[in-house]
Structures are given as C-alpha cells and as structure tokens.
Write a protein that holds these residues in place. Structure first.
Motif, PDB file in Angstrom:
ATOM      1  N   UNK A   1      48.174  66.950  71.579  1.00 25.66           N
ATOM      2  CA  UNK A   1      48.631  66.429  72.869  1.00 25.66           C
ATOM      3  C   UNK A   1      47.814  66.552  73.737  1.00 25.66           C
ATOM      4  N   UNK A   2      47.691  65.763  75.147  1.00 26.00           N
ATOM      5  CA  UNK A   2      47.019  65.483  76.349  1.00 26.00           C
ATOM      6  C   UNK A   2      48.251  65.810  77.019  1.00 26.00           C
TER       7      UNK A   2
ATOM      8  N   UNK B   1      48.802  62.234  83.377  1.00 27.83           N
ATOM      9  CA  UNK B   1      49.568  61.128  81.974  1.00 27.83           C
ATOM     10  C   UNK B   1      49.498  62.539  80.979  1.00 27.83           C
ATOM     11  N   UNK B   2      50.650  62.142  80.121  1.00 27.57           N
ATOM     12  CA  UNK B   2      50.307  62.818  78.349  1.00 27.57           C
ATOM     13  C   UNK B   2      51.083  62.485  77.768  1.00 27.57           C
ATOM     14  N   UNK B   3      50.480  62.784  76.919  1.00 25.35           N
ATOM     15  CA  UNK B   3      50.471  62.638  75.066  1.00 25.35           C
ATOM     16  C   UNK B   3      50.927  63.700  74.652  1.00 25.35           C
ATOM     17  N   UNK B   4      52.009  63.384  74.160  1.00 27.10           N
ATOM     18  CA  UNK B   4      53.281  64.885  73.106  1.00 27.10           C
ATOM     19  C   UNK B   4      53.574  64.726  72.081  1.00 27.10           C
ATOM     20  N   UNK B   5      52.326  65.152  71.314  1.00 27.81           N
ATOM     21  CA  UNK B   5      52.925  64.748  69.956  1.00 27.81           C
ATOM     22  C   UNK B   5      54.010  66.143  69.462  1.00 27.81           C
ATOM     23  N   UNK B   6      55.072  65.771  68.024  1.00 27.60           N
ATOM     24  CA  UNK B   6      55.892  65.863  67.694  1.00 27.60           C
ATOM     25  C   UNK B   6      55.619  67.613  67.272  1.00 27.60           C
ATOM     26  N   UNK B   7      54.186  67.646  66.457  1.00 30.41           N
ATOM     27  CA  UNK B   7      53.904  69.075  66.165  1.00 30.41           C
ATOM     28  C   UNK B   7      53.879  69.761  66.808  1.00 30.41           C
ATOM     29  N   UNK B   8      53.722  70.010  68.402  1.00 30.85           N
ATOM     30  CA  UNK B   8      53.469  70.936  69.095  1.00 30.85           C
ATOM     31  C   UNK B   8      55.337  71.015  69.559  1.00 30.85           C
ATOM     32  N   UNK B   9      56.233  70.585  69.122  1.00 33.70           N
ATOM     33  CA  UNK B   9      56.943  71.081  70.761  1.00 33.70           C
ATOM     34  C   UNK B   9      58.162  72.293  70.316  1.00 33.70           C
TER      35      UNK B   9
ATOM     36  N   UNK C   1      45.362  53.682  72.736  1.00 29.74           N
ATOM     37  CA  UNK C   1      46.165  53.278  74.148  1.00 29.74           C
ATOM     38  C   UNK C   1      45.884  54.217  75.277  1.00 29.74           C
ATOM     39  N   UNK C   2      45.614  53.487  75.961  1.00 28.89           N
ATOM     40  CA  UNK C   2      43.959  53.269  77.641  1.00 28.89           C
ATOM     41  C   UNK C   2      45.415  54.638  78.381  1.00 28.89           C
ATOM     42  N   UNK C   3      44.944  55.345  78.437  1.00 29.48           N
ATOM     43  CA  UNK C   3      45.723  56.351  79.973  1.00 29.48           C
ATOM     44  C   UNK C   3      44.598  56.060  80.737  1.00 29.48           C
ATOM     45  N   UNK C   4      44.890  56.011  81.937  1.00 25.86           N
ATOM     46  CA  UNK C   4      43.784  56.696  82.796  1.00 25.86           C
ATOM     47  C   UNK C   4      42.611  56.672  82.148  1.00 25.86           C
ATOM     48  N   UNK C   5      42.311  55.539  81.711  1.00 19.32           N
ATOM     49  CA  UNK C   5      40.827  55.300  81.332  1.00 19.32           C
ATOM     50  C   UNK C   5      40.322  55.897  79.927  1.00 19.32           C
ATOM     51  N   UNK C   6      41.441  56.759  79.417  1.00 16.38           N
ATOM     52  CA  UNK C   6      41.266  57.195  78.329  1.00 16.38           C
ATOM     53  C   UNK C   6      42.107  56.823  77.393  1.00 16.38           C
ATOM     54  N   UNK C   7      41.138  56.515  76.373  1.00 11.89           N
ATOM     55  CA  UNK C   7      41.464  55.838  75.244  1.00 11.89           C
ATOM     56  C   UNK C   7      42.605  56.617  74.262  1.00 11.89           C
ATOM     57  N   UNK C   8      42.726  57.060  74.067  1.00 11.30           N
ATOM     58  CA  UNK C   8      44.061  58.223  73.510  1.00 11.30           C
ATOM     59  C   UNK C   8      44.453  57.409  72.164  1.00 11.30           C
ATOM     60  N   UNK C   9      44.519  57.816  70.715  1.00 11.60           N
ATOM     61  CA  UNK C   9      45.422  57.403  69.518  1.00 11.60           C
ATOM     62  C   UNK C   9      47.150  57.772  69.480  1.00 11.60           C
ATOM     63  N   UNK C  10      48.402  57.262  69.384  1.00 15.39           N
ATOM     64  CA  UNK C  10      49.039  57.437  69.316  1.00 15.39           C
ATOM     65  C   UNK C  10      49.434  56.563  68.194  1.00 15.39           C
ATOM     66  N   UNK C  11      50.697  57.750  67.203  1.00 16.33           N
ATOM     67  CA  UNK C  11      52.089  57.017  66.267  1.00 16.33           C
ATOM     68  C   UNK C  11      53.223  56.861  66.721  1.00 16.33           C
ATOM     69  N   UNK C  12      53.615  56.818  65.075  1.00 15.72           N
ATOM     70  CA  UNK C  12      55.610  57.191  65.872  1.00 15.72           C
ATOM     71  C   UNK C  12      55.629  58.128  65.745  1.00 15.72           C
ATOM     72  N   UNK C  13      56.224  58.040  66.284  1.00 19.57           N
ATOM     73  CA  UNK C  13      57.145  60.169  66.533  1.00 19.57           C
ATOM     74  C   UNK C  13      56.080  60.156  68.139  1.00 19.57           C
ATOM     75  N   UNK C  14      55.563  60.378  68.490  1.00 20.44           N
ATOM     76  CA  UNK C  14      55.013  60.849  69.786  1.00 20.44           C
ATOM     77  C   UNK C  14      55.573  60.349  71.437  1.00 20.44           C
ATOM     78  N   UNK C  15      55.059  61.094  72.299  1.00 18.01           N
ATOM     79  CA  UNK C  15      55.684  60.360  73.630  1.00 18.01           C
ATOM     80  C   UNK C  15      54.329  60.205  74.459  1.00 18.01           C
ATOM     81  N   UNK C  16      55.326  59.432  75.381  1.00 19.46           N
ATOM     82  CA  UNK C  16      53.780  59.090  76.282  1.00 19.46           C
ATOM     83  C   UNK C  16      54.297  59.233  78.126  1.00 19.46           C
TER      84      UNK C  16
END
Length: 254
Positions: free
Chosen positions: A12-13, A19-27, A207-222
C-alpha cells in the motif's frame, strides 16, 4: 505479510490528495451504523483527499442495512462483486449478482440485504450531489455483463463500459468498467481535473500514479486525485479490469 511468519510489509501507498494504492492485506474493519452482520472497510474518503467515500463490504449470512444507506443531498452506488444481494429503493427491489449495480439519487435511500447462504461482497460509494437547474438524476440498475462495451479511445484491445447514462446532465458522476487485454495500455498518460476511486476486479498491471510506477492486481483499490498523472499497462495472462467512479457534467467551482 506479517508477524510471526515474516517481516511486516505491505504494498500500500498513500500520498494524501494525490493518489493511494490500498491492498486488501492491510484493511481493517470499521463499524458503520446501520449495517448489521457486515464486515466493512473504508477505502477512499475526504480524509485521504477524495470528495467521495468508497467502501468494500462483505455481507455475511443475514447481513443487511435495514436503516438505509445515504441521506438527503447524498447520492449512492453499489456494485456486486460476488454473491447475491437484494437492493431496494423507492419501493422497488433489485436482485444483484456478480456485475449487478444500483444507483440512487440524493432523494432516495438504498437498502441492502444479503440473499446468499454464505458471504456476498460489494463495492459501495457515496458522494454529495451537485444539483443543476432543470435536471434531475434517477434510479438506475443493471448488470455490467449485459452492457455493451466499446473501444476506449479507438484502441481495440481496451474496452470501456458505461454503467450510468452519459448523455444526461442530471448525473454529476458516472461509473465505468475499463478492461485491458494482456499487454494493452492507455494511449497516453492522462492528466485531468476528474478524480477516480477504482477497484480491480481482475488481472494485474503496472499503474503510473503521479509518475510513480506501481504494481497492482485484483482486489487492490486505487484513489487518483485531481490532476494526478495516470495510465497503466496490463501484465500477466488474463485481462485486467476495474470498476471506477468519475465526476463529470459540472463546471468547477471558484
């Protein structure tokens, strides 16, 4: 991953307002008044910089909201990820299975009930509605699997589905599903005033988020804030798809 089997780590970021990337593991689960026998996590919210609130909801057997979701001046939307949910609004009832959705205008509360023997899961949204003289939104329900998609900006390997009317100024937002074939991408890095809350329903990507390249997958929230640079490549062997909100049809306020 985490204690005691591994180091504490999370993909997660969160960059507030950007921007934010939220993964299911930390919810973590949140208590939301009115929801009974439901596990709920708040994903995007004004505390992050969003103008809306997104939730991921697991409705356990018998789970429901009998008090209604939403209140005066707030529009709501639910998208069924799995299971079977009964949604009601304005005396109408809608059975939502995977891909099913319901939009309620600000004058109507949404009532939800799990019809499955086990868990049902849904993506839930609310936002303050911005009125426009001479125009009113209305209840909309359907299933994304029945909606005809079209090539996104002319690219045959990227498909877009609209879940709400695109030609009705009564709506100040829309929900879409964007699907990329393996190896497909946006045609360019987008920069725009609209913000998004997106939930990945299949596949993997970069995913390019504000010019940061971030890996994403099923179950992630952006969450993508206004003017956040954004684009992605689909990677892996299956199509990458996400359901997302977009504000539209209104002139920015001063």
């Amino acid at each position: 991953m985490g204690y005691p089997t591994d180091l504490l780590s999370n993909r997660s970021i969160v960059k507030h307002g950007k921007y934010a990337l939220i993964t299911p593991q930390g919810l973590v689960n949140n208590v939301i008044p009115g929801f009974e026998n439901c596990s709920m996590s708040i994903l995007g919210s004004p505390k992050m910089g969003a103008s809306f609130v997104d939730y991921i909801v697991t409705m356990h057997k018998g789970g429901k909201n009998s008090q209604g979701f939403g209140y005066e001046g707030v529009e709501t939307f639910v998208y069924c990820l799995e299971g079977k949910i009964k949604a009601r609004a304005k005396g109408e009832s809608f059975d939502l299975e995977e891909g099913g959705y319901l939009y309620c205008p600000p004058s109507e509360k949404m009532y939800l009930e799990n019809l499955a023997d086990g868990d049902s899961r849904c993506f839930l949204y609310k936002q303050k509605y911005r009125p426009l003289d001479g125009h009113e939104p209305h209840i909309v329900s359907g299933n994304a699997n029945d909606n005809e998609g079209y090539d996104y900006e002319g690219m045959v390997n990227v498909n877009l589905k609209d879940l709400l009317p695109t030609d009705d100024l009564g709506f100040d937002m829309n929900f879409h599903i964007l699907t990329f074939d393996p190896g497909a991408s946006h045609g360019y890095i987008e920069t725009h005033v609209q913000e998004h809350g997106a939930y990945l329903i299949s596949g993997e990507g970069m995913y390019n988020l504000d010019n940061d390249w971030v890996p994403v997958k099923k179950g992630d929230y952006i969450f993508m804030g206004p003017y956040c640079l954004q684009a992605c490549y689909a990677v892996g062997r299956e199509k990458m798809s996400y359901v997302y909100s977009k504000d539209c049809n209104r002139d920015p306020l001063l």
